[in-house]
Scaffold this motif. Structure first.
Motif: not given
Length: 129
Positions: A27-36, A81-88
């Motif tokens: 996914k996007s850079l933002v989602m990868r950053t949160i995922a880390r 936060l991943l949910i709120a950002a619509k990442g997952v």
């Protein structure tokens, strides 16, 4: 029913988060950053419990378990936060959020029991739950 140890549960939790992060890596850079961030905090839960199992004293044991509980809480934050950002989707992360809540509850109980047993000797408490 055979109860799973807190170490086993935290290990399995970390494995599930690793699979999630692998999925998010596309996914996007933002989602990868949160995922880390999720990956760091989720894997830290079990790492601190491993340290707690070799604690040199009750205060050391309580400290390591307290850090593990904080990391489980932090993981819950990043998952939300991943949910709120619509990442997952919420549906995909609900089981992980529930497990992080349960890990916090178990660790809180372990910490409280270790603290109240501090007057009964100097051995390191057992973290089997």
């Amino acid at each position: 029913m055979d109860e799973q140890s807190i170490q086993d549960r935290s290990y399995e939790f970390a494995c599930r988060v690793i699979r999630l992060v692998d999925h998010i890596a596309r996914k996007s850079l933002v989602m990868r950053t949160i995922a880390r961030q999720v990956l760091r905090s989720a894997t830290s839960v079990g790492a601190n419990l491993e340290e707690a199992s070799a604690a040199q004293s009750k205060p050391d044991f309580i400290s390591k378990c307290s850090i593990a509980a904080k990391e489980a809480r932090e993981t819950r934050y990043w998952l939300r936060l991943l949910i709120a950002a619509k990442g997952v989707t919420r549906e995909r992360l609900a089981p992980l959020i529930e497990e992080s809540d349960q890990l916090v509850a178990i660790l809180t109980t372990i910490i409280k029991k270790a603290g109240t047993s501090s007057n009964r000797g100097h051995s390191t408490p057992n973290i089997q739950h």
